[in-house]
Design a protein around this motif. Structure first.
Motif, PDB file in Angstrom:
ATOM      1  N   SER A 170       0.831  -1.208   0.000  1.00 18.87           N
ATOM      2  CA  SER A 170       0.000   0.000   0.000  1.00 18.87           C
ATOM      3  C   SER A 170       0.864   1.257   0.000  1.00 18.87           C
ATOM      4  O   SER A 170       1.967   1.279   0.557  1.00 18.87           O
ATOM      5  CB  SER A 170      -0.906   0.022   1.229  1.00 18.87           C
ATOM      6  N   THR A 171       0.346   2.300  -0.594  1.00 18.91           N
ATOM      7  CA  THR A 171       1.040   3.580  -0.584  1.00 18.91           C
ATOM      8  C   THR A 171       0.710   4.342   0.693  1.00 18.91           C
ATOM      9  O   THR A 171      -0.281   4.061   1.379  1.00 18.91           O
ATOM     10  CB  THR A 171       0.627   4.452  -1.775  1.00 18.91           C
ATOM     11  N   ALA A 172       1.535   5.320   0.996  1.00 19.48           N
ATOM     12  CA  ALA A 172       1.282   6.164   2.163  1.00 19.48           C
ATOM     13  C   ALA A 172      -0.052   6.886   2.026  1.00 19.48           C
ATOM     14  O   ALA A 172      -0.774   7.067   3.017  1.00 19.48           O
ATOM     15  CB  ALA A 172       2.417   7.168   2.332  1.00 19.48           C
ATOM     16  N   GLU A 173      -0.387   7.274   0.813  1.00 15.55           N
ATOM     17  CA  GLU A 173      -1.662   7.969   0.588  1.00 15.55           C
ATOM     18  C   GLU A 173      -2.840   7.064   0.918  1.00 15.55           C
ATOM     19  O   GLU A 173      -3.839   7.506   1.504  1.00 15.55           O
ATOM     20  CB  GLU A 173      -1.749   8.447  -0.863  1.00 15.55           C
ATOM     21  N   THR A 174      -2.733   5.780   0.566  1.00 12.93           N
ATOM     22  CA  THR A 174      -3.812   4.829   0.839  1.00 12.93           C
ATOM     23  C   THR A 174      -3.973   4.605   2.341  1.00 12.93           C
ATOM     24  O   THR A 174      -5.096   4.591   2.866  1.00 12.93           O
ATOM     25  CB  THR A 174      -3.527   3.491   0.145  1.00 12.93           C
ATOM     26  N   VAL A 175      -2.861   4.420   3.036  1.00 14.39           N
ATOM     27  CA  VAL A 175      -2.930   4.189   4.484  1.00 14.39           C
ATOM     28  C   VAL A 175      -3.456   5.437   5.189  1.00 14.39           C
ATOM     29  O   VAL A 175      -4.310   5.346   6.082  1.00 14.39           O
ATOM     30  CB  VAL A 175      -1.552   3.792   5.046  1.00 14.39           C
ATOM     31  N   ALA A 176      -2.968   6.607   4.785  1.00  8.23           N
ATOM     32  CA  ALA A 176      -3.429   7.851   5.403  1.00  8.23           C
ATOM     33  C   ALA A 176      -4.918   8.063   5.178  1.00  8.23           C
ATOM     34  O   ALA A 176      -5.636   8.513   6.079  1.00  8.23           O
ATOM     35  CB  ALA A 176      -2.634   9.035   4.849  1.00  8.23           C
ATOM     36  N   ALA A 177      -5.402   7.739   3.987  1.00  7.02           N
ATOM     37  CA  ALA A 177      -6.835   7.891   3.700  1.00  7.02           C
ATOM     38  C   ALA A 177      -7.669   6.981   4.603  1.00  7.02           C
ATOM     39  O   ALA A 177      -8.730   7.370   5.093  1.00  7.02           O
ATOM     40  CB  ALA A 177      -7.108   7.580   2.235  1.00  7.02           C
ATOM     41  N   ALA A 178      -7.182   5.764   4.846  1.00  6.36           N
ATOM     42  CA  ALA A 178      -7.893   4.842   5.727  1.00  6.36           C
ATOM     43  C   ALA A 178      -7.920   5.373   7.154  1.00  6.36           C
ATOM     44  O   ALA A 178      -8.937   5.265   7.855  1.00  6.36           O
ATOM     45  CB  ALA A 178      -7.248   3.469   5.674  1.00  6.36           C
ATOM     46  N   VAL A 179      -6.797   5.948   7.605  1.00  4.52           N
ATOM     47  CA  VAL A 179      -6.750   6.514   8.955  1.00  4.52           C
ATOM     48  C   VAL A 179      -7.732   7.672   9.071  1.00  4.52           C
ATOM     49  O   VAL A 179      -8.435   7.816  10.076  1.00  4.52           O
ATOM     50  CB  VAL A 179      -5.316   6.968   9.304  1.00  4.52           C
ATOM     51  N   VAL A 210      -1.704  -2.632   8.411  1.00  4.81           N
ATOM     52  CA  VAL A 210      -0.906  -2.996   7.244  1.00  4.81           C
ATOM     53  C   VAL A 210      -0.211  -4.308   7.574  1.00  4.81           C
ATOM     54  O   VAL A 210       0.602  -4.389   8.503  1.00  4.81           O
ATOM     55  CB  VAL A 210       0.117  -1.912   6.882  1.00  4.81           C
ATOM     56  N   ASP A 211      -0.533  -5.343   6.836  1.00  2.00           N
ATOM     57  CA  ASP A 211      -0.033  -6.684   7.138  1.00  2.00           C
ATOM     58  C   ASP A 211       1.423  -6.867   6.713  1.00  2.00           C
ATOM     59  O   ASP A 211       1.848  -6.353   5.665  1.00  2.00           O
ATOM     60  CB  ASP A 211      -0.885  -7.738   6.423  1.00  2.00           C
ATOM     61  N   ASP A 212       2.177  -7.601   7.548  1.00  2.00           N
ATOM     62  CA  ASP A 212       3.523  -8.089   7.187  1.00  2.00           C
ATOM     63  C   ASP A 212       4.430  -6.977   6.657  1.00  2.00           C
ATOM     64  O   ASP A 212       5.108  -7.135   5.644  1.00  2.00           O
ATOM     65  CB  ASP A 212       3.396  -9.197   6.140  1.00  2.00           C
ATOM     66  N   LEU A 213       4.474  -5.859   7.378  1.00  2.00           N
ATOM     67  CA  LEU A 213       5.200  -4.698   6.878  1.00  2.00           C
ATOM     68  C   LEU A 213       6.705  -4.777   7.126  1.00  2.00           C
ATOM     69  O   LEU A 213       7.491  -4.231   6.359  1.00  2.00           O
ATOM     70  CB  LEU A 213       4.615  -3.420   7.504  1.00  2.00           C
ATOM     71  N   VAL A 214       7.131  -5.436   8.206  1.00  2.00           N
ATOM     72  CA  VAL A 214       8.563  -5.578   8.466  1.00  2.00           C
ATOM     73  C   VAL A 214       8.891  -7.044   8.721  1.00  2.00           C
ATOM     74  O   VAL A 214       8.012  -7.851   9.034  1.00  2.00           O
ATOM     75  CB  VAL A 214       9.031  -4.710   9.662  1.00  2.00           C
ATOM     76  N   ARG A 223      15.629   1.995  15.515  1.00  2.00           N
ATOM     77  CA  ARG A 223      15.742   3.230  14.729  1.00  2.00           C
ATOM     78  C   ARG A 223      15.274   2.992  13.295  1.00  2.00           C
ATOM     79  O   ARG A 223      14.716   3.894  12.661  1.00  2.00           O
ATOM     80  CB  ARG A 223      17.184   3.729  14.739  1.00  2.00           C
ATOM     81  N   GLU A 224      15.501   1.776  12.779  1.00  3.61           N
ATOM     82  CA  GLU A 224      15.012   1.439  11.438  1.00  3.61           C
ATOM     83  C   GLU A 224      13.487   1.447  11.414  1.00  3.61           C
ATOM     84  O   GLU A 224      12.874   1.847  10.414  1.00  3.61           O
ATOM     85  CB  GLU A 224      15.536   0.072  11.016  1.00  3.61           C
ATOM     86  N   LEU A 225      12.877   0.994  12.487  1.00  5.00           N
ATOM     87  CA  LEU A 225      11.422   0.974  12.571  1.00  5.00           C
ATOM     88  C   LEU A 225      10.867   2.397  12.606  1.00  5.00           C
ATOM     89  O   LEU A 225       9.896   2.712  11.916  1.00  5.00           O
ATOM     90  CB  LEU A 225      10.995   0.210  13.830  1.00  5.00           C
ATOM     91  N   VAL A 226      11.497   3.257  13.394  1.00  2.62           N
ATOM     92  CA  VAL A 226      11.072   4.656  13.494  1.00  2.62           C
ATOM     93  C   VAL A 226      11.120   5.344  12.137  1.00  2.62           C
ATOM     94  O   VAL A 226      10.259   6.156  11.803  1.00  2.62           O
ATOM     95  CB  VAL A 226      11.958   5.408  14.516  1.00  2.62           C
ATOM     96  N   MET A 227      12.123   4.988  11.321  1.00  2.00           N
ATOM     97  CA  MET A 227      12.333   5.631  10.025  1.00  2.00           C
ATOM     98  C   MET A 227      11.758   4.822   8.871  1.00  2.00           C
ATOM     99  O   MET A 227      12.066   5.084   7.711  1.00  2.00           O
ATOM    100  CB  MET A 227      13.819   5.875   9.812  1.00  2.00           C
ATOM    101  N   ASN A 228      10.902   3.847   9.151  1.00  2.00           N
ATOM    102  CA  ASN A 228      10.292   3.055   8.087  1.00  2.00           C
ATOM    103  C   ASN A 228       9.638   3.976   7.050  1.00  2.00           C
ATOM    104  O   ASN A 228       8.850   4.860   7.414  1.00  2.00           O
ATOM    105  CB  ASN A 228       9.248   2.119   8.687  1.00  2.00           C
ATOM    106  N   PRO A 229       9.925   3.810   5.770  1.00  2.00           N
ATOM    107  CA  PRO A 229       9.420   4.738   4.751  1.00  2.00           C
ATOM    108  C   PRO A 229       7.894   4.852   4.705  1.00  2.00           C
ATOM    109  O   PRO A 229       7.357   5.964   4.570  1.00  2.00           O
ATOM    110  CB  PRO A 229       9.976   4.167   3.446  1.00  2.00           C
ATOM    111  N   LEU A 230       7.176   3.728   4.794  1.00  2.00           N
ATOM    112  CA  LEU A 230       5.717   3.810   4.761  1.00  2.00           C
ATOM    113  C   LEU A 230       5.184   4.505   6.009  1.00  2.00           C
ATOM    114  O   LEU A 230       4.231   5.285   5.931  1.00  2.00           O
ATOM    115  CB  LEU A 230       5.088   2.425   4.625  1.00  2.00           C
ATOM    116  N   ALA A 231       5.819   4.253   7.143  1.00  2.00           N
ATOM    117  CA  ALA A 231       5.405   4.915   8.373  1.00  2.00           C
ATOM    118  C   ALA A 231       5.573   6.424   8.252  1.00  2.00           C
ATOM    119  O   ALA A 231       4.640   7.192   8.501  1.00  2.00           O
ATOM    120  CB  ALA A 231       6.192   4.380   9.559  1.00  2.00           C
ATOM    121  N   LEU A 232       6.766   6.867   7.845  1.00  2.00           N
ATOM    122  CA  LEU A 232       7.016   8.305   7.737  1.00  2.00           C
ATOM    123  C   LEU A 232       6.138   8.955   6.672  1.00  2.00           C
ATOM    124  O   LEU A 232       5.637  10.061   6.855  1.00  2.00           O
ATOM    125  CB  LEU A 232       8.491   8.557   7.431  1.00  2.00           C
TER     126      LEU A 232
END
Length: 295
Positions: free
Chosen positions: A10-19, A27-31, A76-85
């Protein structure tokens, strides 16, 4: 009702729209399990030494272990996850900047009862933020499997759009998910840990972000010692709060960028031009928001 699940593609736009629409999204199986294993190993001694909660809300069978930036390089990798940010930036796009609000591993032991339903933005002294202004975007990363029997977080879909406060467990659904999945949710949605009726420990990594002009729940500047902070990349430091919260919030010394505290060799700029440019871009949106009133 089943919880809303999205694929890891999923894109960040899709996740943000759901929120925005539902107040949450899984978001399943993200890391990978490998990343979570590293975090678990690095944090194990700190979790073991963490105290249980002292009241029903914090959970007398629940441990909360913070300071992940200082204690766990893998976190720190989790904090900076691209989809999260990307999702956070989208959800909080009405603000000039966003920052890390807290990092915490929540360990819910077997026998723990359900947590009182609440919304996280009440942390700011119960200030009644407008319903159309998000100040938080939160993520619970499943460090263990996250089943209903193990006490998966329960959410009240749509509660982020209402002033109602009298929700009960009957209004909730379980945000069940596999290890490595992530529950994204608004700071306005009512939620709480479920009852752990299993014989297994339920663990989640809570990483929360907030708009840059609010005080952080976890003090990132004291939690992460300077000798560690100096070794971190600038982009992570900025997310931690080593940047202006808007054009004038959080400067140091003679109106300087706070990053100069850790990078004294940098030009001692009085103004952060990137922040100023973004602030200018927000002027029209802010004026439009204010013209609609605060109700």
């Amino acid at each position: 009702m089943n919880a809303l699940h999205l694929p890891p593609t999923s894109t960040a736009e899709t996740v943000a729209a759901a929120v925005r629409d539902h107040g949450y999204a899984i978001v399943d199986d993200l890391v990978s399990n490998e990343l979570l294993d590293r975090i678990a190993r690095e944090m194990a001694p700190y979790i073991e030494n963490s105290m249980y909660g002292t009241d029903d809300f914090s959970g007398k069978l629940t441990r909360r272990t913070g300071a992940l930036i200082a204690r766990s390089p893998a976190a720190r990798e989790l904090v900076m996850n691209p989809l999260a940010l990307g999702t956070v930036e989208n959800v909080l796009s009405h603000a000039t900047t966003f920052q890390l609000h807290l990092t915490q591993i929540i360990s819910v032991s077997p026998g723990s009862p359900p947590q009182e339903l609440h919304k996280d933005e009440l942390a700011w002294d119960f200030f009644p933020f407008p319903l159309n202004y998000d100040v938080q975007c939160n993520i619970l990363w499943a460090l263990s499997d996250y089943t209903e029997e193990m006490g998966a977080t329960r959410v009240v879909p749509g509660s982020h759009r209402s002033d109602r406060k009298d929700y009960t467990q009957a209004d909730t659904i379980a945000a069940a998910m596999r290890r490595g999945s992530a529950l994204f949710y608004s700071g306005k949605i009512y939620h709480g840990a479920g009852a752990n009726t299993s014989d297994r420990l339920r663990q989640a990594i809570n990483v929360t972000y907030a708009v840059g002009w609010l005080r952080q729940e976890e003090n990132q500047y004291l939690t992460t010692p300077f000798e560690i902070a100096r070794t971190l990349p600038d982009e992570l430091l900025k997310v931690m709060g080593y940047q202006l919260g808007c054009f004038a919030m959080g400067y140091v010394g003679d109106a300087e960028d706070p990053l100069t505290v850790l990078r004294p060799d940098q030009p001692r700029s009085v103004m952060n031009t990137a922040i100023m440019a973004k602030q200018a871009a927000h002027n029209d949106a802010a004026a439009n928001f204010m013209s609609q009133g605060w109700d």
